[in-house]
Enzyme design. Structure first.
Site, PDB file in Angstrom:
ATOM      1  N   HIS A  82       0.824  -1.228   0.000  1.00  0.00           N
ATOM      2  CA  HIS A  82       0.000   0.000   0.000  1.00  0.00           C
ATOM      3  C   HIS A  82       0.855   1.275   0.000  1.00  0.00           C
ATOM      4  O   HIS A  82       1.597   1.523   0.959  1.00  0.00           O
ATOM      5  CB  HIS A  82      -0.896   0.023   1.237  1.00  0.00           C
ATOM      6  N   SER A 105       1.719  -0.257  -5.482  1.00  0.00           N
ATOM      7  CA  SER A 105       0.821  -0.526  -4.366  1.00  0.00           C
ATOM      8  C   SER A 105       0.344  -1.970  -4.462  1.00  0.00           C
ATOM      9  O   SER A 105       0.479  -2.616  -5.502  1.00  0.00           O
ATOM     10  CB  SER A 105      -0.359   0.438  -4.371  1.00  0.00           C
ATOM     11  N   GLU A 224       4.296  -9.203   4.387  1.00  0.00           N
ATOM     12  CA  GLU A 224       3.700  -8.370   5.434  1.00  0.00           C
ATOM     13  C   GLU A 224       2.488  -8.995   6.132  1.00  0.00           C
ATOM     14  O   GLU A 224       2.314  -8.825   7.321  1.00  0.00           O
ATOM     15  CB  GLU A 224       3.281  -7.051   4.751  1.00  0.00           C
ATOM     16  N   ASN A 249       4.594 -11.071   9.152  1.00  0.00           N
ATOM     17  CA  ASN A 249       3.309 -10.999   9.861  1.00  0.00           C
ATOM     18  C   ASN A 249       3.369 -11.624  11.241  1.00  0.00           C
ATOM     19  O   ASN A 249       2.801 -11.104  12.190  1.00  0.00           O
ATOM     20  CB  ASN A 249       2.213 -11.684   9.043  1.00  0.00           C
ATOM     21  N   ASP A 258      -0.215  -4.265  14.631  1.00  0.00           N
ATOM     22  CA  ASP A 258      -0.835  -3.739  13.402  1.00  0.00           C
ATOM     23  C   ASP A 258      -2.227  -4.341  13.205  1.00  0.00           C
ATOM     24  O   ASP A 258      -3.241  -3.624  13.093  1.00  0.00           O
ATOM     25  CB  ASP A 258       0.136  -4.079  12.255  1.00  0.00           C
ATOM     26  N   ASN A 259      -2.296  -5.699  13.197  1.00  0.00           N
ATOM     27  CA  ASN A 259      -3.570  -6.351  12.907  1.00  0.00           C
ATOM     28  C   ASN A 259      -4.617  -5.992  13.965  1.00  0.00           C
ATOM     29  O   ASN A 259      -5.793  -5.805  13.642  1.00  0.00           O
ATOM     30  CB  ASN A 259      -3.385  -7.872  12.837  1.00  0.00           C
ATOM     31  N   HIS A 421      -3.749   2.269   8.683  1.00  0.00           N
ATOM     32  CA  HIS A 421      -3.373   2.439  10.086  1.00  0.00           C
ATOM     33  C   HIS A 421      -2.548   3.716  10.267  1.00  0.00           C
ATOM     34  O   HIS A 421      -1.860   4.178   9.351  1.00  0.00           O
ATOM     35  CB  HIS A 421      -2.489   1.287  10.573  1.00  0.00           C
ATOM     36  N   SER A 429       5.393  -2.552  12.402  1.00  0.00           N
ATOM     37  CA  SER A 429       5.364  -3.486  11.256  1.00  0.00           C
ATOM     38  C   SER A 429       6.593  -3.292  10.373  1.00  0.00           C
ATOM     39  O   SER A 429       7.260  -4.252   9.983  1.00  0.00           O
ATOM     40  CB  SER A 429       4.137  -3.231  10.387  1.00  0.00           C
ATOM     41  N   GLN A 433       9.929  -5.270   8.739  1.00  0.00           N
ATOM     42  CA  GLN A 433      10.248  -5.389   7.313  1.00  0.00           C
ATOM     43  C   GLN A 433      11.720  -5.070   7.066  1.00  0.00           C
ATOM     44  O   GLN A 433      12.407  -5.787   6.319  1.00  0.00           O
ATOM     45  CB  GLN A 433       9.380  -4.424   6.464  1.00  0.00           C
TER      46      GLN A 433
HETATM   47  P1  NAD Z   1      -6.349 -14.603  11.665  1.00  0.00           P
HETATM   48  O1  NAD Z   1      -6.054 -15.903  11.023  1.00  0.00           O
HETATM   49  O2  NAD Z   1      -5.739 -14.249  12.960  1.00  0.00           O
HETATM   50  O3  NAD Z   1      -7.930 -14.427  11.834  1.00  0.00           O
HETATM   51  C1  NAD Z   1      -8.886 -14.809  10.902  1.00  0.00           C
HETATM   52  C2  NAD Z   1     -10.013 -15.491  11.678  1.00  0.00           C
HETATM   53  O4  NAD Z   1     -11.084 -15.748  10.796  1.00  0.00           O
HETATM   54  C3  NAD Z   1      -9.582 -16.827  12.272  1.00  0.00           C
HETATM   55  O5  NAD Z   1      -9.799 -16.840  13.668  1.00  0.00           O
HETATM   56  C4  NAD Z   1     -10.444 -17.846  11.541  1.00  0.00           C
HETATM   57  O6  NAD Z   1     -10.805 -18.935  12.375  1.00  0.00           O
HETATM   58  C5  NAD Z   1     -11.651 -16.993  11.155  1.00  0.00           C
HETATM   59  N1  NAD Z   1     -12.405 -17.533  10.024  1.00  0.00           N
HETATM   60  C6  NAD Z   1     -11.951 -18.179   8.905  1.00  0.00           C
HETATM   61  N2  NAD Z   1     -12.989 -18.536   8.120  1.00  0.00           N
HETATM   62  C7  NAD Z   1     -14.107 -18.095   8.736  1.00  0.00           C
HETATM   63  C8  NAD Z   1     -15.490 -18.162   8.425  1.00  0.00           C
HETATM   64  N3  NAD Z   1     -15.943 -18.803   7.329  1.00  0.00           N
HETATM   65  N4  NAD Z   1     -16.376 -17.572   9.260  1.00  0.00           N
HETATM   66  C9  NAD Z   1     -15.957 -16.978  10.415  1.00  0.00           C
HETATM   67  N5  NAD Z   1     -14.651 -16.889  10.775  1.00  0.00           N
HETATM   68  C10 NAD Z   1     -13.751 -17.443   9.941  1.00  0.00           C
HETATM   69  O7  NAD Z   1      -5.979 -13.498  10.590  1.00  0.00           O
HETATM   70  P2  NAD Z   1      -5.780 -11.919  10.873  1.00  0.00           P
HETATM   71  O8  NAD Z   1      -4.372 -11.674  11.161  1.00  0.00           O
HETATM   72  O9  NAD Z   1      -6.830 -11.480  11.799  1.00  0.00           O
HETATM   73  O10 NAD Z   1      -6.035 -11.338   9.398  1.00  0.00           O
HETATM   74  C11 NAD Z   1      -7.304 -11.405   8.803  1.00  0.00           C
HETATM   75  C12 NAD Z   1      -7.247 -10.774   7.417  1.00  0.00           C
HETATM   76  O11 NAD Z   1      -6.953  -9.383   7.526  1.00  0.00           O
HETATM   77  C13 NAD Z   1      -6.157 -11.327   6.508  1.00  0.00           C
HETATM   78  O12 NAD Z   1      -6.613 -11.310   5.183  1.00  0.00           O
HETATM   79  C14 NAD Z   1      -5.024 -10.336   6.680  1.00  0.00           C
HETATM   80  O13 NAD Z   1      -4.112 -10.397   5.619  1.00  0.00           O
HETATM   81  C15 NAD Z   1      -5.788  -9.054   6.749  1.00  0.00           C
HETATM   82  N6  NAD Z   1      -5.171  -7.888   7.393  1.00  0.00           N
HETATM   83  C16 NAD Z   1      -5.655  -6.682   7.025  1.00  0.00           C
HETATM   84  C17 NAD Z   1      -5.159  -5.532   7.594  1.00  0.00           C
HETATM   85  C18 NAD Z   1      -5.669  -4.201   7.169  1.00  0.00           C
HETATM   86  O14 NAD Z   1      -5.048  -3.194   7.485  1.00  0.00           O
HETATM   87  N7  NAD Z   1      -6.775  -4.119   6.460  1.00  0.00           N
HETATM   88  C19 NAD Z   1      -4.157  -5.616   8.578  1.00  0.00           C
HETATM   89  C20 NAD Z   1      -3.713  -6.871   8.967  1.00  0.00           C
HETATM   90  C21 NAD Z   1      -4.229  -8.007   8.373  1.00  0.00           C
HETATM   91  N1  ADE Z   2      -1.660  -1.464   6.165  1.00  0.00           N
HETATM   92  C1  ADE Z   2      -2.542  -0.943   7.016  1.00  0.00           C
HETATM   93  N2  ADE Z   2      -2.347   0.377   7.168  1.00  0.00           N
HETATM   94  C2  ADE Z   2      -1.299   0.706   6.377  1.00  0.00           C
HETATM   95  C3  ADE Z   2      -0.626   1.913   6.127  1.00  0.00           C
HETATM   96  N3  ADE Z   2      -0.977   3.057   6.719  1.00  0.00           N
HETATM   97  N4  ADE Z   2       0.404   1.870   5.258  1.00  0.00           N
HETATM   98  C4  ADE Z   2       0.770   0.714   4.668  1.00  0.00           C
HETATM   99  N5  ADE Z   2       0.165  -0.450   4.891  1.00  0.00           N
HETATM  100  C5  ADE Z   2      -0.863  -0.464   5.743  1.00  0.00           C
END
Ligand code: NAD
Ligand code: ADE
Length: 498
Positions: A82, A105, A224, A249, A258-259, A421, A429, A433
């Site tokens: 990103h 990105s 990541e 991660n 982060d997560n 974030h 994070s 890296q």
């Molecule tokens: P995680 O594995 O810790 O959590 C995912 C959860 O979803 C697990 O507990 C799993 O049991 C559950 N799950 C799977 N299938 C399911 C279903 N059908 N119904 C209900 N629950 C279900 O993973 P995470 O670290 O929490 O990451 C989740 C997602 O978010 C990933 O795709 C990750 O790459 C992404 N992520 C996004 C950001 C962001 O900034 N948007 C940041 C970090 C991670």
């Molecule tokens: N993932 C979640 N937040 C972000 C940010 N601010 N920059 C890059 N990657 C990210």
């Protein structure tokens, strides 16, 4: 200022013969200096970078610690992550350490155009803007992977695994072609997979050995996110990994910060900036209670929402129940939720039929890495009428008159509808890296999936304590002996879950 266009039909991929080491090779892409939305945004981007640097103590101290030794000098480094303000500071750190960096990105909506412009202004090749088409997105990934002279990277920073995937897909296609003398039939109907299949065939026609040429130079990738690591684990199990991989991660200072804490703030940011909805009192259904789900549920609870969690894993379901959330199946709460958030990293969590059963005016969004958590293609192909309220905010009206809102077209809502974030948590994070890249460059390890050693994980945390006025207690030797650790750490076994 707009720079030269990449066309959505990939027409910038031109055939260009160059001489390299006495061998004639076709260049697979016309190398552009950069491709961003608007260079006049660079001043704003630079202000944001200046401000955020103060909030990224981990990255800035790694810069200070290593810059004079130039440990990444001579390494070509591709980033697919990103293109935000925080990423700009990561890029400038990698450059300060000597790397020759190219960047794209890892999502079509997540670029902050001002940050991309600020980086382009420094002469670093960056290919990213908010609102890319899928064709443009993959073209940008190819640009970032192609260095002068048709060379590939030595090092890759990946988020979700798309750069890694393109290389592996291209390599597989060359193998197939060498064996059969033709291309395999394209069977996928997934629009994004189709784009990738077409792109690697186009590359192949220009240079039938491109990916085999560049793979030997690739030392490794640092990944990541949860979903990208899941892809790498599968590739390692299937013995398909072509280069080393570093799991960023699963450092505690990444996924447990982060997560969790990142999403705890940026989910609400995305929802509020797009919908401006009042959250207090609403019923929010959070699908998945892993690290991201825990942060999202806590965030919504703190706004005064009633939070319902869905889970498949009994341990996570029990955790949610003991935090006081209702744990239900999605089917049983479709008519209850005002807001649905998918956080699973899994596919088909919210189907078209689920959306039909939701209450009128329900808001649907995803914060997981890929958009296949919600059946967006099926929704778009359905009898629902789509109206764009504004970019990344769509209303769908079903034939019975019921309406739902979809945020960021089902892509990560915190980066599509807001700016992801905040800087401080991204410093944890991105410090991981940088340490991963230093490890890959120094060790050139055998092809395997690696994790950060506990000492360095603890060091990343240490680098961030002062910023929050946190004072660490120091063990006495006697105490350290009693619990069986060293005074300076590590303080926990590798299996400890935090
Ligand atoms: P995680 O594995 O810790 O959590 C995912 C959860 O979803 C697990 O507990 C799993 O049991 C559950 N799950 C799977 N299938 C399911 C279903 N059908 N119904 C209900 N629950 C279900 O993973 P995470 O670290 O929490 O990451 C989740 C997602 O978010 C990933 O795709 C990750 O790459 C992404 N992520 C996004 C950001 C962001 O900034 N948007 C940041 C970090 C991670
Ligand atoms: N993932 C979640 N937040 C972000 C940010 N601010 N920059 C890059 N990657 C990210």
């Amino acid at each position: 200022m707009r720079v030269a266009n990449l066309n959505s039909d990939n027409s910038v991929i031109i055939k260009k013969v160059i001489k390299n080491a006495g061998e004639s090779m076709n260049n697979v892409v016309e190398i552009l200096p950069n491709k961003v939305k608007d260079m006049s945004l660079s001043k704003l981007g630079r202000y944001q970078i200046d401000i955020s640097e103060k909030e990224m103590p981990g990255l800035m101290s790694l810069r200070k610690q290593h810059a004079d030794k130039q440990p990444l000098a001579g390494f070509r480094l591709t980033g697919s992550l990103h293109m935000t303000t925080e990423t700009a500071i990561l890029i400038e750190t990698l450059k300060d350490l000597g790397a020759d960096v190219r960047w794209a990105s890892c999502n079509i909506f997540s670029t902050q155009d001002e940050a991309a412009a600020a980086i382009a202004k420094t002469g670093t090749p960056v290919y990213a803007w908010k609102g890319e088409t899928l064709e443009e997105y993959w073209e940008c990934t190819l640009q970032a992977l192609t260095f002068d002279g048709n060379l590939g990277p030595n090092l890759i920073v990946d988020d979700g695994g798309d750069a890694t995937l393109l290389i592996h897909k291209g390599y597989e296609l060359e193998n197939y072609f060498n064996e059969h003398g033709n291309y395999p039939e394209i069977t996928t109907t997934n629009p994004e997979e189709l784009v990738v299949e077409k792109l690697i065939r186009k590359v192949h026609k220009l240079n039938g050995n491109h990916w085999h040429n560049i793979v030997p130079d690739i030392i490794g990738v640092s990944e990541e996110t949860t979903t990208g690591v899941a892809r790498l684990v599968q590739m390692e199990q299937e013995k398909k990994l072509l280069f080393s991989a570093f799991n960023v991660n699963d450092s505690a200072t990444k996924s447990k910060f982060d997560n969790l804490y990142g999403c705890r703030e940026s989910l609400a940011d995305g929802i509020k900036r797009s919908t401006e909805v009042m959250l207090a009192g609403k019923t929010v259904v959070v699908c998945g209670y892993g690290d991201v789900g825990k942060g999202c549920a806590q965030s919504m609870k703190s706004y005064g929402c009633k939070v319902i969690v869905t889970e498949i894993d009994p341990i996570c379901a029990l955790q949610a129940a003991m935090e006081g959330y209702e744990v239900k199946t999605l089917e049983s709460v479709l008519d209850k939720g005002h807001l649905f958030v998918t956080t699973t990293g899994n596919k088909d969590i919210i189907t078209l039929e689920d959306m039909r059963k939701m209450r009128d005016q329900a808001i649907v969004c995803n914060i997981g890495h890929f958009d296949n958590e919600i059946q967006v293609d099926a929704l778009n192909d359905s009898d629902a009428k789509r109206e764009q309220i504004k970019p990344q905010y769509d209303r769908y009206t079903f034939p019975d008159g019921k309406q739902i809102f979809l945020l960021a077209e089902g892509r990560l809502v915190n980066l599509g509808c807001a700016t992801g974030h905040a800087s401080f948590v991204m410093s944890t994070s991105f410090a991981n890296q940088v340490l991963a890249q230093l490890f890959l460059a120094k060790e050139k390890p055998e092809v395997k999936l690696y994790n950060l050693p506990k000492e360095l994980d603890e060091e990343v945390a240490r680098l961030h304590l002062k910023h929050l006025d946190a004072d660490l207690t120091v063990l006495t030797k006697d105490q350290a002996d009693y619990i069986g650790v060293k005074v300076e750490g590590p303080f926990k076994k590798d299996e400890y879950r935090y």
